[in-house]
Every structure is written in structure tokens, then in C-alpha cells.
Scaffold this motif. Sequence first.
Motif, mmCIF file in Angstrom:
data_model
loop_
_atom_site.group_PDB
_atom_site.id
_atom_site.type_symbol
_atom_site.label_atom_id
_atom_site.label_comp_id
_atom_site.label_asym_id
_atom_site.label_seq_id
_atom_site.Cartn_x
_atom_site.Cartn_y
_atom_site.Cartn_z
ATOM 1 N N THR A 298 0.851 -1.182 0.000
ATOM 2 C CA THR A 298 0.000 0.000 0.000
ATOM 3 C C THR A 298 0.889 1.235 0.000
ATOM 4 O O THR A 298 2.106 1.145 0.193
ATOM 5 C CB THR A 298 -0.931 0.005 1.232
ATOM 6 O OG1 THR A 298 -1.898 1.059 1.083
ATOM 7 C CG2 THR A 298 -0.164 0.230 2.520
ATOM 8 N N SER A 299 0.278 2.377 -0.234
ATOM 9 C CA SER A 299 1.019 3.640 -0.268
ATOM 10 C C SER A 299 1.000 4.288 1.110
ATOM 11 O O SER A 299 -0.024 4.274 1.803
ATOM 12 C CB SER A 299 0.388 4.604 -1.281
ATOM 13 O OG SER A 299 0.282 4.013 -2.551
ATOM 14 N N ILE A 300 2.139 4.842 1.489
ATOM 15 C CA ILE A 300 2.204 5.713 2.662
ATOM 16 C C ILE A 300 2.363 7.130 2.127
ATOM 17 O O ILE A 300 3.436 7.515 1.662
ATOM 18 C CB ILE A 300 3.358 5.325 3.599
ATOM 19 C CG1 ILE A 300 3.119 3.915 4.151
ATOM 20 C CG2 ILE A 300 3.505 6.335 4.727
ATOM 21 C CD1 ILE A 300 4.219 3.422 5.050
ATOM 22 N N THR A 301 1.284 7.877 2.145
ATOM 23 C CA THR A 301 1.258 9.189 1.518
ATOM 24 C C THR A 301 1.878 10.230 2.438
ATOM 25 O O THR A 301 1.543 10.318 3.620
ATOM 26 C CB THR A 301 -0.188 9.578 1.183
ATOM 27 O OG1 THR A 301 -0.767 8.550 0.359
ATOM 28 C CG2 THR A 301 -0.240 10.892 0.436
ATOM 29 N N LEU A 302 2.790 11.018 1.886
ATOM 30 C CA LEU A 302 3.513 12.037 2.644
ATOM 31 C C LEU A 302 3.103 13.420 2.155
ATOM 32 O O LEU A 302 2.760 13.607 0.989
ATOM 33 C CB LEU A 302 5.022 11.857 2.475
ATOM 34 C CG LEU A 302 5.575 10.450 2.754
ATOM 35 C CD1 LEU A 302 7.046 10.388 2.420
ATOM 36 C CD2 LEU A 302 5.339 10.064 4.197
ATOM 37 N N THR A 303 3.129 14.377 3.046
ATOM 38 C CA THR A 303 2.811 15.748 2.675
ATOM 39 C C THR A 303 4.086 16.582 2.666
ATOM 40 O O THR A 303 5.081 16.234 3.294
ATOM 41 C CB THR A 303 1.809 16.365 3.665
ATOM 42 O OG1 THR A 303 2.338 16.258 4.992
ATOM 43 C CG2 THR A 303 0.484 15.616 3.616
ATOM 44 N N LYS B 247 -2.266 4.712 -3.865
ATOM 45 C CA LYS B 247 -3.464 3.947 -3.549
ATOM 46 C C LYS B 247 -4.397 4.700 -2.609
ATOM 47 O O LYS B 247 -5.473 4.204 -2.282
ATOM 48 C CB LYS B 247 -3.062 2.595 -2.955
ATOM 49 C CG LYS B 247 -2.252 1.760 -3.939
ATOM 50 C CD LYS B 247 -1.829 0.426 -3.380
ATOM 51 C CE LYS B 247 -0.987 -0.329 -4.392
ATOM 52 N NZ LYS B 247 -0.538 -1.656 -3.910
ATOM 53 N N ASP B 248 -3.966 5.880 -2.159
ATOM 54 C CA ASP B 248 -4.851 6.760 -1.399
ATOM 55 C C ASP B 248 -5.506 7.788 -2.320
ATOM 56 O O ASP B 248 -6.130 8.737 -1.835
ATOM 57 C CB ASP B 248 -4.075 7.487 -0.300
ATOM 58 C CG ASP B 248 -3.525 6.527 0.733
ATOM 59 O OD1 ASP B 248 -4.170 5.494 0.974
ATOM 60 O OD2 ASP B 248 -2.448 6.804 1.294
ATOM 61 N N PHE B 249 -5.299 7.629 -3.635
ATOM 62 C CA PHE B 249 -5.875 8.528 -4.641
ATOM 63 C C PHE B 249 -5.387 9.963 -4.452
ATOM 64 O O PHE B 249 -6.136 10.917 -4.613
ATOM 65 C CB PHE B 249 -7.408 8.464 -4.618
ATOM 66 C CG PHE B 249 -7.952 7.072 -4.754
ATOM 67 C CD1 PHE B 249 -7.942 6.422 -5.968
ATOM 68 C CD2 PHE B 249 -8.440 6.403 -3.643
ATOM 69 C CE1 PHE B 249 -8.424 5.132 -6.081
ATOM 70 C CE2 PHE B 249 -8.929 5.110 -3.753
ATOM 71 C CZ PHE B 249 -8.921 4.470 -4.984
ATOM 72 N N ARG C 77 3.827 13.000 -2.603
ATOM 73 C CA ARG C 77 4.865 11.971 -2.609
ATOM 74 C C ARG C 77 4.439 10.803 -1.721
ATOM 75 O O ARG C 77 3.574 10.949 -0.865
ATOM 76 C CB ARG C 77 6.194 12.553 -2.127
ATOM 77 C CG ARG C 77 6.861 13.478 -3.140
ATOM 78 C CD ARG C 77 8.068 14.166 -2.537
ATOM 79 N NE ARG C 77 8.819 14.893 -3.533
ATOM 80 C CZ ARG C 77 8.503 16.093 -4.003
ATOM 81 N NH1 ARG C 77 7.416 16.694 -3.532
ATOM 82 N NH2 ARG C 77 9.236 16.684 -4.912
ATOM 83 N N GLN C 78 5.110 9.684 -1.912
ATOM 84 C CA GLN C 78 4.733 8.498 -1.167
ATOM 85 C C GLN C 78 5.920 7.559 -1.000
ATOM 86 O O GLN C 78 6.950 7.698 -1.666
ATOM 87 C CB GLN C 78 3.613 7.753 -1.886
ATOM 88 C CG GLN C 78 4.056 7.150 -3.216
ATOM 89 C CD GLN C 78 2.950 6.387 -3.913
ATOM 90 O OE1 GLN C 78 1.782 6.644 -3.717
ATOM 91 N NE2 GLN C 78 3.329 5.418 -4.743
ATOM 92 N N LEU C 79 5.755 6.620 -0.089
ATOM 93 C CA LEU C 79 6.617 5.445 0.024
ATOM 94 C C LEU C 79 5.724 4.224 -0.154
ATOM 95 O O LEU C 79 4.514 4.295 0.069
ATOM 96 C CB LEU C 79 7.309 5.401 1.389
ATOM 97 C CG LEU C 79 8.360 6.478 1.669
ATOM 98 C CD1 LEU C 79 8.778 6.444 3.132
ATOM 99 C CD2 LEU C 79 9.577 6.314 0.773
ATOM 100 N N VAL C 80 6.303 3.116 -0.556
ATOM 101 C CA VAL C 80 5.550 1.880 -0.737
ATOM 102 C C VAL C 80 5.821 0.965 0.452
ATOM 103 O O VAL C 80 6.977 0.650 0.755
ATOM 104 C CB VAL C 80 5.936 1.187 -2.058
ATOM 105 C CG1 VAL C 80 5.204 -0.155 -2.189
ATOM 106 C CG2 VAL C 80 5.596 2.080 -3.246
ATOM 107 N N TRP C 81 4.759 0.578 1.138
ATOM 108 C CA TRP C 81 4.831 -0.288 2.315
ATOM 109 C C TRP C 81 4.400 -1.690 1.886
ATOM 110 O O TRP C 81 3.291 -1.890 1.399
ATOM 111 C CB TRP C 81 3.915 0.272 3.401
ATOM 112 C CG TRP C 81 3.611 -0.624 4.564
ATOM 113 C CD1 TRP C 81 2.584 -1.518 4.647
ATOM 114 C CD2 TRP C 81 4.298 -0.692 5.821
ATOM 115 N NE1 TRP C 81 2.582 -2.137 5.879
ATOM 116 C CE2 TRP C 81 3.632 -1.651 6.620
ATOM 117 C CE3 TRP C 81 5.402 -0.043 6.354
ATOM 118 C CZ2 TRP C 81 4.035 -1.964 7.900
ATOM 119 C CZ3 TRP C 81 5.804 -0.355 7.643
ATOM 120 C CH2 TRP C 81 5.137 -1.298 8.404
#
Length: 555
Positions: free
Chosen positions: A119-124, A149-151, A156-160
Motif C-alpha cells: 500500500t502507499s504511505i502518503t507524505l505531505t 493507492k490513497d488517490f 509523494r509516497q513510500l511503498v509499504w
Amino acid sequence: MPIVNHVLARLDLDTALERVVPHVDARLRLAPAKALGVVVRNLAVRHGPIYAMGEWASACAPVVLGLDPEDVAALNDDRVGRMLTRLFDADRASLLTSVVVYMVRTFGIEVTELHNDSTSITLTGIGYPRGGGTRASNAVAKPTFGRNKDFRPDLRQLVWILTVSADGAVPIAYRVESGNTADDVTHVPTWDELRRLVGRADFLYVADCKLASAEAMGQIGRNGGRFVTVLPAGRKEVIWFTEWVKTHAPTWTEAMRRSGRRIGDPDEVWATFESPLPSEGGFRAIWVHSSTKHARDATSRRARIEAGEAALDVLSAKLAGARRRMKTVAAVEKAAGDALAGAGAARFFAVHVTEVKEDDFHQEHRGRPGAATRYRKTTATRFEVSFAVRTDAVADDARMDGTFPLTTNDRAMTPASVLAAYKYQPNLERRHEQLKGHQAVAPVYLKDPVRIEGLLCCQFFAMIVQALIEREIRNAMKTANTSSIPLYPELRDCPAPSAERVLEIFASASRHMLCDPAGRTLKVFEPELDRLQLQVLGLLGIPAAAYTLADQARP
């Protein structure tokens, strides 16, 4: 906190952290393992920002956090952040292996079937300057843009990447990858890591359709592993079966049945059929028919056909009333195709565009018309769109309603067993929900990718604690032949307690101390536990004395 400490003590996590990040620098006011232990406890109970860690800890008795009284003042965001950096630089692979192996042995967790998903870990924010590359021989995941995956493709994101057991969905392993990492390339290194962790290769590896690649399935099969995954829609095996059912009737065998979700709903039934044609790699292809999915697919198709009809009606109205009409048949056909594609109904309609000539007469000159008035004839072209629903396409589509294909290289498993293994996958999805919900992984309040990865390691340990709480209480309920306990508000029954709810009912348990002006304790008022709290403690095997000051001991 005593419940969390009970699980942590059985995991011996504090000792494992001390072994990996030892307190070897006398200049440090707080041992690294102590600071990290507080972070894990905070994540397991109620996640707060790193900058508020000291404020949160000050409301707890230091002993339940594994601290001495003087340690609480040393908790601040800078110190905790530096401890997260130390955790990243340490041998986290050995730490994770030792903790998981010890957990499997201590709690008797079955690891013959493992489930994987990402899943995505969405960062601000935009300030992530040090992502990527390596640090202390450890690769640093890069926060960047990817398939979110949080639309939220704007962030930016990391993949968990998480793997859990089929025995209580207990986390077994995790990895963090850069935000633009595709899912299909993660399965080979994940499976290799699990093989080393478990100590054998014959466990069943279950994942989504990204596993269905020749490289991943071949790697698992060649090394003695087993897998179950779902085939994506574009595969040759799926296309072949779609054509095959037009002239053949599959012999479905009931594999699973359960009562409807609501009173009066029909039973949900799953049936299986093994395809006569194996997958491209020679693996078994097992088709599944779900009664619930059958109804959902039929409803979806009707909605798309209705939306397609409405879109063509709108186009017809535009063609009839627009001043600047489309000039060619090709332009109208393209507009009709685009309208149907937008409704997802292009294959269900046959569209015909007709060119219509219309004559019109206008006076050559302005003024009141008379007997000698001359008129000029003009001819305009307009288009009419007619359409019909393709009953053959609808019938072909209906034959596949409720079906989806699974593939496996295990020749001994029955189709029902293959389906049962795949049906456990939603339990892993709930771990992702737990990460983003109760553990509140985002926002992370950190900009350094190194510290973010250190925090995610603590998130993994906190998830283990929560999963073990759920597993222990649910197993105890089965042993005690207790179908449910009144955990929900208004004492409503809960058949499958979650760790979040278990910890929530103890939120009011507090200790009060009466002190004199000099700060000396005159009397301690221990928490009074109610019947429900005592029942939960009994199921978890935790004595009520764990909530008294005299029984508290540093883990």
C-alpha cells in the motif's frame, strides 16, 4: 498500557532493541532502546506526533513506559528523532528476524501460509532532500510520486510491503520501497526474504494479481515454493476461457457457502471449476463463481448500459440543436464512441450515424416580402444517431458474471482449498487499514527519509502488538466457547474484538495519588476495573494486579 506491556514482555522486544542499539555512549541522557520502546508503545496505544511524545509520556507512570522518573524529561522530538536514525543505521534485518522468529516460537504462530500485499504511505510537503541512495550500507527509500493507492497522485509516497500469517493475520515481515516502485517487481525479493526467515520454501505464498508474472511465479516454482494468485484480465488464459464458455458449459462445484449479510438475504455461495487449459507457465487455472459477485456484475452492466443510452441521447440532442454542427460522419462516430467509452459501455452498443440534408430558403434582400421577392435556397447537413443494444455482447458478458480466475502451482490442493487461501487476503487489507487508521501512519511529521524508515520499523512492531492482542483474545474466546463479548458501545456484542476496541475500553483506567505539599505520596487510589475489563483481562491471561502500582515492573 499494561496490556501492551504484557505482549511486549512476551516478545522480549526491549531486550532485542537493547541488543541492536545498545547504550554505549555515556553522553546520552536516555538509552536508545528506552526511547524506541516509548515510540512503539505510543504507536500501539494512541499515535501522537513525535514533538508531543514527552507531553504524552508525562501523563503515564514512567514504569509502564519502561522509564525511570528522570527519563521522562529527556523525551523530546530531537532526541527521539536521533534514536530513529540510530535504529535505521543498526542491523534492522537481524532485529526483525530475531523478533519474528522468537514471536513465532513463543506464540505458536503457524507460518505455512503467508499473505503479501502493498500500500502507499502518503507524505505531505516537498522537503525530502536525502531520499534514495545508501546510508551505513542500508538502502534509503526515496519519497517520490507513484501510483498512489490513497488517490493522491499530487503527493509523494513510500511503498509499504507487508506479509502476514494466515494464523491471526500476524505481521511476519515488511519492507519499505521508493514511492515509484512497481508492485510486480517486489515479489521475488519478498519471497526470498520470507524463505530465509521461515527457514523453508514450501510455505504457501498468496498475493494479488501483480504476482502473476512469469518471473515471480517461475522463481517460486523453481525453488520449491507454492503460490496462489489471481490472474489479471488481459492474460491469454482469461481470454481463452471467455471464448470457451460461449460454446461450453462449465461444471461448477460448490466450494464455500455462508449466510447472507442481512436477514432475508440469500446465502453467499462460491463454486469452482478447474480450467481444461492450464496457465501459460503450466500452472493450474481455477475459475471461481461467486453468487454475490454475479449479482453485482449484472447490476453494474445494467447501470453502464443505461449510462450509455443517456450519453447517446445527450449527443443526439446536441446534434439537433447545435448551431455549429459536426461536419463529418467520422466526427460524429468518434463523439459517440467517446460518449460510450466514458460510460464504460462501448461494447454493448451498435451505433449508426445517418446524414440528413435539410433545405432552407432566405430572402435575397432585406425588407417586407412581396410578389417579386426572390429567395435563395441553402442546403444544410445534419446528422442523426441511432443505436441498439447488442444482445449478443450482453449475453457473452453475462456468461462471465461472478467469475474470477485463480492460479497455483500446488497440484495437491483442492480447488476449494485454493479459494479458501485466497479468501483470507482481506485480513491483510485490514492491517493496512489499521496502519492508516488507529496507528495514524500519516502524516509522519518527519522530513528525513532515514528517520521515516526508523519510525516505520516501530510501526511494524506496534502492529505486531495489536495483532497479537487480537489473536490471543479471539483464540481464548474459541477455547472458552464464547461467541462474543459486549465490547461495543451500549454493551452490544462483538464476535471478533479488535485491538483498538480492547485498548479503548481501558482508556478510563487511571491511578490517582494524594500527595502532601512536599510531594510525598500519602495515598494511592488504584483503578477500579469493571466486569467487562476483568473479562477481557481474563481472556488475555493478564492478572488484574497488572493495573496496580505494586505489580508494575520494568520490562
